[in-house]
Design an enzyme around this catalytic site. Structure first.
Site, PDB file in Angstrom:
ATOM      1  N   ARG A 132     -14.389  19.050 -20.097  1.00 34.25           N
ATOM      2  CA  ARG A 132     -15.212  19.657 -19.122  1.00 34.25           C
ATOM      3  C   ARG A 132     -16.491  18.727 -19.138  1.00 34.25           C
ATOM      4  NH1 ARG A 132     -19.018  18.343 -22.055  1.00 34.25           N
ATOM      5  NH2 ARG A 132     -19.719  19.124 -23.917  1.00 34.25           N
TER       6      ARG A 132
ATOM      7  N   ASP B 170     -22.842  13.988 -24.667  1.00 29.56           N
ATOM      8  CA  ASP B 170     -21.862  14.871 -24.480  1.00 29.56           C
ATOM      9  C   ASP B 170     -21.904  15.732 -23.323  1.00 29.56           C
ATOM     10  OD1 ASP B 170     -23.975  16.698 -24.953  1.00 29.56           O
ATOM     11  OD2 ASP B 170     -22.912  17.898 -26.486  1.00 29.56           O
TER      12      ASP B 170
ATOM     13  N   GLU C 241     -17.761  11.829 -24.540  1.00 25.45           N
ATOM     14  CA  GLU C 241     -17.460  12.213 -26.021  1.00 25.45           C
ATOM     15  C   GLU C 241     -16.051  12.546 -26.211  1.00 25.45           C
ATOM     16  OE1 GLU C 241     -19.844  14.713 -29.157  1.00 25.45           O
ATOM     17  OE2 GLU C 241     -18.677  15.908 -27.858  1.00 25.45           O
TER      18      GLU C 241
ATOM     19  N   GLU D  44     -14.455  29.729 -36.083  1.00 31.53           N
ATOM     20  CA  GLU D  44     -15.617  29.708 -36.586  1.00 31.53           C
ATOM     21  C   GLU D  44     -16.678  29.729 -35.549  1.00 31.53           C
ATOM     22  OE1 GLU D  44     -19.253  27.194 -37.586  1.00 31.53           O
ATOM     23  OE2 GLU D  44     -18.120  26.829 -35.847  1.00 31.53           O
TER      24      GLU D  44
END
Length: 224
Positions: A64, A93, A160, A175
């Site tokens: 993405r 990122d 990233e 999580e």
């Protein structure tokens, strides 16, 4: 409404906003191109393994590019200005690839094969597999730079890349959902259970790797 030199100020603002929007879109397009370059390299490695070794070390790949809104939020949190080159330097990122592997050994194998390529330079590595986060999170993060050749010339784009096993990916997904539900204020009981689940995931990875070696032996590892 007051006119400045016969020009409507609102019109000036609209033009400025449109110009900024186009500039940001062009900026993010570079990251889309960088993502394609890294994605192609990962696809080639996967296809080569299937052809030469009859083995696929990659279970899933997702990618993405941050939306303009998400990028603005991150820039505001970091206290950065609107300078795009400063954003390129400090926000690593904007473009992200997640590679889910079969086994932990595949994580490091693919990391080596990708980052040792001549046109890929490593900017930063965080090994949360060798050194998990306190909450139990495990993954291998690498910020790499790849040249993108535009009509105006080459641009070095940071991407990233996260490598993790299926068990690590499942844990991270759970999580994330828990933190979202509790808006980051997770009860200590659940936090402890997450840490225990992370240890269980690590044990599962090791057990499945042993079974794989017993059945198939080691996958040949060739020098890049």
């Amino acid at each position: 409404m007051a006119m400045l030199g016969g020009v409507d100020p609102a019109s000036i603002d609209r033009e400025r906003l449109l110009s900024m929007r186009r500039e940001v879109q062009r900026f993010l397009l570079q990251y889309e191109f960088g993502l394609r370059e890294i994605g192609t390299k990962i696809d080639i490695l996967r296809d080569e393994f299937l052809e030469l070794h009859d083995y696929n070390p990659i279970e899933h790949v997702s990618s993405r590019v941050k939306s303009p809104e998400s990028l603005v939020d991150k820039v505001a949190r970091k206290g950065l200005g609107a300078d795009l080159e400063s954003i390129r330097e400090h926000v690593t990122d904007i473009a992200g690839v997640r590679v889910t592997c079969s086994f932990e050994s595949d994580v490091y194998r693919l990391f080596d094969l990708l980052t040792l390529q001549d046109d890929v330079s490593v900017r930063l590595v965080k090994d949360y597999i060798a050194n998990p986060k306190p909450n139990g999170y495990q993954s291998l993060h690498a910020v790499v730079e790849i040249p993108v050749f535009l009509s105006s010339g080459p641009v070095s784009v940071p991407v990233e890349v996260q490598f993790r096993t299926i068990a690590m990916d499942f844990w991270a997904s759970l999580e994330h959902k828990i933190h979202y539900k509790y808006a980051g204020d997770v009860p200590e009981r659940l936090t402890e259970e997450l840490r225990e689940a992370a240890a269980t995931a690590t044990e599962l990875d090791a057990r499945m790797a042993r079974l794989h070696r017993e059945i198939h032996g080691e996958v040949p590892r060739e020098d890049p």
